[in-house]
Design a protein around this motif. Structure first.
Motif, PDB file in Angstrom:
ATOM      1  N   ILE A 111      17.199  -1.594   6.042  1.00 43.31           N
ATOM      2  CA  ILE A 111      17.524  -0.366   5.172  1.00 43.31           C
ATOM      3  C   ILE A 111      15.416  -0.531   5.620  1.00 43.31           C
ATOM      4  CG2 ILE A 111      16.397   0.495   3.479  1.00 43.31           C
ATOM      5  CD1 ILE A 111      19.521  -0.088   3.022  1.00 43.31           C
ATOM      6  N   SER A 112      14.786   0.560   5.869  1.00 41.98           N
ATOM      7  CA  SER A 112      13.427   1.320   5.907  1.00 41.98           C
ATOM      8  C   SER A 112      13.227   2.238   5.230  1.00 41.98           C
ATOM      9  CB  SER A 112      13.310   1.323   7.179  1.00 41.98           C
ATOM     10  OG  SER A 112      13.107   0.227   7.760  1.00 41.98           O
ATOM     11  N   LEU A 113      12.331   1.880   3.568  1.00 44.75           N
ATOM     12  CA  LEU A 113      11.759   2.309   3.451  1.00 44.75           C
ATOM     13  C   LEU A 113       9.840   2.258   2.708  1.00 44.75           C
ATOM     14  CD1 LEU A 113      14.174   0.748   0.535  1.00 44.75           C
ATOM     15  CD2 LEU A 113      14.582   3.327   1.824  1.00 44.75           C
ATOM     16  N   THR A 114       9.516   3.606   2.084  1.00 42.64           N
ATOM     17  CA  THR A 114       8.636   4.249   2.568  1.00 42.64           C
ATOM     18  C   THR A 114       8.069   3.604   1.038  1.00 42.64           C
ATOM     19  OG1 THR A 114       8.329   5.750   4.042  1.00 42.64           O
ATOM     20  CG2 THR A 114       6.788   5.898   2.625  1.00 42.64           C
ATOM     21  N   ARG A 115       7.000   2.554   0.244  1.00 44.77           N
ATOM     22  CA  ARG A 115       6.526   2.883  -0.846  1.00 44.77           C
ATOM     23  C   ARG A 115       5.613   3.577  -1.547  1.00 44.77           C
ATOM     24  NH1 ARG A 115       5.393  -2.185   2.258  1.00 44.77           N
ATOM     25  NH2 ARG A 115       5.738  -4.029   1.365  1.00 44.77           N
ATOM     26  N   GLY A 116       6.142   4.076  -2.465  1.00 43.33           N
ATOM     27  CA  GLY A 116       4.700   4.954  -3.421  1.00 43.33           C
ATOM     28  C   GLY A 116       4.948   4.513  -5.187  1.00 43.33           C
ATOM     29  N   VAL A 117       3.876   5.493  -5.446  1.00 41.77           N
ATOM     30  CA  VAL A 117       3.917   5.339  -6.631  1.00 41.77           C
ATOM     31  C   VAL A 117       4.789   4.816  -7.338  1.00 41.77           C
ATOM     32  CG1 VAL A 117       3.066   5.877  -8.785  1.00 41.77           C
ATOM     33  CG2 VAL A 117       1.757   6.742  -6.337  1.00 41.77           C
ATOM     34  N   ASP A 135       0.726  -1.014   0.018  1.00 41.08           N
ATOM     35  CA  ASP A 135      -0.668   0.496  -0.047  1.00 41.08           C
ATOM     36  C   ASP A 135       1.000   1.235   0.086  1.00 41.08           C
ATOM     37  OD1 ASP A 135      -2.264  -1.490   0.278  1.00 41.08           O
ATOM     38  OD2 ASP A 135      -2.113  -1.726   2.359  1.00 41.08           O
ATOM     39  N   SER A 136       0.193   2.230  -0.613  1.00 43.94           N
ATOM     40  CA  SER A 136       0.888   3.490  -0.733  1.00 43.94           C
ATOM     41  C   SER A 136       1.563   3.733   1.512  1.00 43.94           C
ATOM     42  CB  SER A 136      -0.049   4.762  -1.263  1.00 43.94           C
ATOM     43  OG  SER A 136       1.097   5.471  -1.726  1.00 43.94           O
ATOM     44  N   GLY A 137       2.750   4.418   1.077  1.00 44.35           N
ATOM     45  CA  GLY A 137       2.957   4.818   2.413  1.00 44.35           C
ATOM     46  C   GLY A 137       3.357   4.175   3.096  1.00 44.35           C
ATOM     47  N   SER A 138       3.262   2.521   2.936  1.00 41.70           N
ATOM     48  CA  SER A 138       3.548   2.028   3.429  1.00 41.70           C
ATOM     49  C   SER A 138       4.713   1.550   3.584  1.00 41.70           C
ATOM     50  CB  SER A 138       2.468   0.003   3.492  1.00 41.70           C
ATOM     51  OG  SER A 138       3.185   0.292   2.285  1.00 41.70           O
ATOM     52  N   VAL A 139       6.017   0.990   5.177  1.00 40.70           N
ATOM     53  CA  VAL A 139       7.395   0.611   5.718  1.00 40.70           C
ATOM     54  C   VAL A 139       7.674  -0.468   5.005  1.00 40.70           C
ATOM     55  CG1 VAL A 139       9.198   1.257   6.916  1.00 40.70           C
ATOM     56  CG2 VAL A 139       7.539   2.765   6.706  1.00 40.70           C
ATOM     57  N   LEU A 140       8.790  -0.788   3.927  1.00 46.25           N
ATOM     58  CA  LEU A 140       8.951  -2.071   4.188  1.00 46.25           C
ATOM     59  C   LEU A 140      10.898  -1.846   4.658  1.00 46.25           C
ATOM     60  CD1 LEU A 140       9.148  -4.431   2.016  1.00 46.25           C
ATOM     61  CD2 LEU A 140      10.684  -2.899   0.074  1.00 46.25           C
ATOM     62  N   ARG A 141      10.533  -3.343   5.777  1.00 43.59           N
ATOM     63  CA  ARG A 141      12.267  -3.507   5.832  1.00 43.59           C
ATOM     64  C   ARG A 141      12.787  -4.515   5.019  1.00 43.59           C
ATOM     65  NH1 ARG A 141      12.667  -5.347  10.789  1.00 43.59           N
ATOM     66  NH2 ARG A 141      10.343  -6.082  11.286  1.00 43.59           N
ATOM     67  N   MET A 142      13.892  -4.432   5.054  1.00 41.47           N
ATOM     68  CA  MET A 142      14.648  -5.311   4.419  1.00 41.47           C
ATOM     69  C   MET A 142      16.541  -5.416   5.201  1.00 41.47           C
ATOM     70  SD  MET A 142      15.814  -3.441   0.957  1.00 41.47           S
ATOM     71  CE  MET A 142      13.850  -3.424  -0.041  1.00 41.47           C
TER      72      MET A 142
END
Length: 690
Positions: free
Chosen positions: A334-340, A316-323
């Motif tokens: 690393i944590s990144l925020t999902r966007g379009v 989902d847009s605005g959700s955070v992905l940890r890897m």
């Protein structure tokens, strides 16, 4: 306007037991009871089929028997897991699945699935033991291209696994020795066994968990619905999102292009504009070790496919992905925020082809895409219209539209695209349960092209591609060139979501049962002829590279037979009569082309040896593999031109020098310049321009 899509077609080749219907890794919405959720999914699917499908089949014993046979074959295509006694045990369900579909219930699926998991766990020590020691490739042995029977006892089971693994190791050894020619046979064999073991372990470890059962349930659902017709397909929620992303060319992610390297997931490219690029924390070749799942738990990625990992990266847009990422042996989270993320990799592309002193426009359209979520989203007809305008400014002598490999897409985009090249009239006709209709082209206020036009197709040009090519041929607006026939799909589908809306106030969640692409009708050419099974026969036939192993509609056991309907009223293009001479000249050039003759010779050899028994003797395997590789190399070489025959090619808008996009443009242009099929298409357009 309701949106009708022609399901895009892909080819899938299996070397280990995998799922039918080309499904990506499926995941279902969290439900209190997975069994209840699956039964409800089955109920929703069968309700849609019985009430909405254009031509549903009777749910009887014959239907049941076919599902029973195909599902077991799909789950164990290499006959390595089930035993003859398992098949005998499951035979009690052979004539009961139709009753289960009506109930609904999943007794057969549960028993078959439980038995499969038991056998997988039993087989893991067996194949590990066989791969733990060097293999003997000196004795004469072989394996059939298609395994007909399940093994009866322990000895037969072990022999089946031994032959299967020998073939995998021999194939991997050949790859290793090609990369490392100085490596000894013993070292290559040892490395090959290790790689085969890793792949086998990862596959089965993923397959025995709950996610594996989800995958097999998706496979079961598709076995059921594809028994009605090949293009009614079930999509689990994750597959549904992936399909929508492909059609819209946009998704919510962090902007990474991934690759798989012997079970490791690596960053192939950091896409511009995504949070991965903005963060500066990732770069090409970084090794992604694990990703956080929906519950926040880190999940190792070793052995997963790129498509599986891509689904985990998206969200989902605005959700955070940890890897967890490794670079040069150093790990970091690393944590990144999902966007379009806009995906233009499969969008329409255009170029100017330079041949024999003339310039020709070239447009490659990989599919008929359309973003339904936004009015300003990706639309292939708009992209083609822009390309046509740009090419007209270049004063090209004619335009080539390349639909090779185009598996279909949006009906509306076909209607719009036809309106670029013709003034008015029908593009296709449709027959539904309660009516027949015609689909007219849509006109453009500021875009039109009435110059020479050629449309390229091949054996995988399907559905919407066949609708467009067929209309251009029927009007006499373009000359169609390509393989002896296109794919041959003449049915229309709409995708229907299935589920229940939740209530935040009551604390009840949304429940998704996925979606169903359901066949609602047939489409026909404006002449009343059907493309079903027949496809579109080009005006000028080229020997198709994929002819020897090309999968077409007619290869599906449940494909419908073609029929006809009355012709629609239409007027041929005013210059249609001028195409006869260029077509004749093009046919003469094809007949005289020694490159095409070489392609034909290679195709005949490959077809003749398609079902050869494969030797498991090292020397004989190497000899046969080398012979086949040489024929395939001759085939590829014959399709390419060299020396003075190489064409010029340039894009109209160049990417920034040194950028990854610029590198991709140059690689694409290099391919265009030597393509024998494009060269013949350009020569044809040149004749039409006289």
């Amino acid at each position: 306007m309701r949106q009708i899509f022609f399901r895009q077609l892909k080819a899938f080749h299996h070397t280990v037991p995998v799922l039918a219907a080309g499904l990506l890794c499926a995941s279902f919405a969290t439900a209190p009871d997975k069994e209840t959720h699956r039964v409800n999914t089955l109920r929703q699917v069968m309700k849609r089929i019985t009430t909405e499908h254009f031509q549903p089949k009777a749910l009887d014993d014959n239907f049941s028997s076919s599902i029973w046979t195909k599902y077991l074959q799909n789950q164990d295509p290499n006959k390595l897991l089930f035993r003859q006694q398992d098949i005998a045990l499951l035979r009690s369900w052979e004539k009961q699945i139709d009753d289960e579909l009506k109930a609904p219930s999943l007794g057969f699926f549960r028993q078959a699935d439980s038995l499969l998991v038991i056998r997988i766990k039993e087989m893991m020590p067996l194949y590990r033991g066989l791969l733990a020691k060097p293999m003997d490739f000196s004795r004469k042995d072989s394996i059939a291209a298609t395994i007909e029977h399940w093994p009866g006892g322990e000895k037969a089971c072990k022999l089946a696994w031994e032959r299967y693994l020998k073939l995998q190791v021999l194939q991997k050894m050949r790859e290793i020795q090609a990369e490392k020619p100085a490596l000894s046979m013993a070292a290559a064999e040892k490395e090959a066994r290790a790689k085969v073991l890793f792949r086998q372990d990862v596959f089965y470890n993923n397959y025995v968990g709950e996610s594996g059962t989800d995958l097999r349930f998706s496979s079961f659902m598709n076995t059921v619905v594809m028994e009605i017709d090949p293009h009614t397909n079930f999509y689990a929620p994750a597959d549904e999102r992936e399909r929508d992303a492909r059609m819209s060319h946009r998704y919510f992610g962090v902007g990474l292009e991934l690759s798989a390297d012997e079970g490791d997931i690596r960053v192939k490219r950091v896409l511009p504009g995504g949070s991965a690029e903005r963060s500066g924390l990732l770069q090409a070749n970084d090794h992604i070790l694990s990703l956080a799942d929906a519950g926040g738990k880190m999940k190792p990625l070793a052995g997963l496919s790129v498509s599986q990992v891509s689904q985990m990266v998206r969200g989902d847009s605005g959700s955070v992905l940890r890897m967890l990422v490794s670079r040069a042996g150093r790990e970091s989270e690393i944590s990144l925020t999902r966007g379009v993320i806009l995906d233009n990799s499969n969008a329409a592309k255009s170029a100017v082809i330079e041949r024999n002193g003339k310039n020709y426009g070239y447009i490659k359209l990989p599919d008929f895409y359309k973003d339904l979520s936004r009015p300003d989203g990706a639309q292939c007809a708009m992209d083609v219209a822009k390309a046509v305008l740009a090419l007209k400014k270049e004063n090209v002598a004619g335009i080539i539209i390349d639909l090779r490999g185009n598996g279909g897409g949006s009906l509306e985009e076909v209607q719009k695209m036809a309106g670029i090249f013709l003034p008015a009239g029908p593009v296709s006709q449709g027959r539904f349960k309660d009516k027949t209709t015609r689909f007219d082209m849509m006109q453009w206020k500021d875009v039109s092209y009435d110059g020479p036009l050629t449309v390229m197709v091949d054996e995988s040009s399907a559905s919407a591609s066949e609708m467009f090519a067929g209309a251009m041929q029927d009007y006499g607006r373009a000359v169609i060139v390509g393989s002896p026939s296109s794919y041959g799909k003449g049915t229309m589908q709409e995708t229907r979501a299935m589920g229940k809306m939740g209530n935040k106030q009551l604390g009840t969640p949304n429940i998704s049962y996925g979606s169903l692409a359901i066949t609602l009708g047939r489409f026909y050419r404006i002449t009343g002829a059907s493309t079903q099974l027949n496809g579109v026969t080009p005006d000028v036939v080229f020997p198709g590279k994929g002819e020897w192993n090309g999968f077409r509609e007619r290869n599906y056991p449940t494909a419908w037979e073609p029929d006809t309907m009355a012709a629609a009223y239409f007027e041929r293009w005013e210059h249609a009569g001028t195409l006869t001479a260029p077509i004749a000249a093009a046919k003469a050039r094809v007949a005289q082309d020694t490159g095409f003759a070489a392609i034909g010779e290679a195709l005949r050899w490959l077809k003749a040896h398609e079902k050869d028994v494969r030797s498991l003797s090292f020397k004989e395997f190497q000899r046969a593999a080398a012979e086949k590789a040489a024929v395939e190399q001759r085939l590829e070489a014959a399709a390419r031109m060299t020396g003075g025959a190489v064409m010029g090619a340039r894009v109209l808008v160049s990417a920034a020098p040194g950028s990854p996009e610029a590198d991709r443009q140059q690689e694409w242009l290099k391919t265009l310049r030597t393509d024998r099929y494009i060269a013949h298409s350009a020569d044809l357009v040149g004749d039409m321009a006289h």
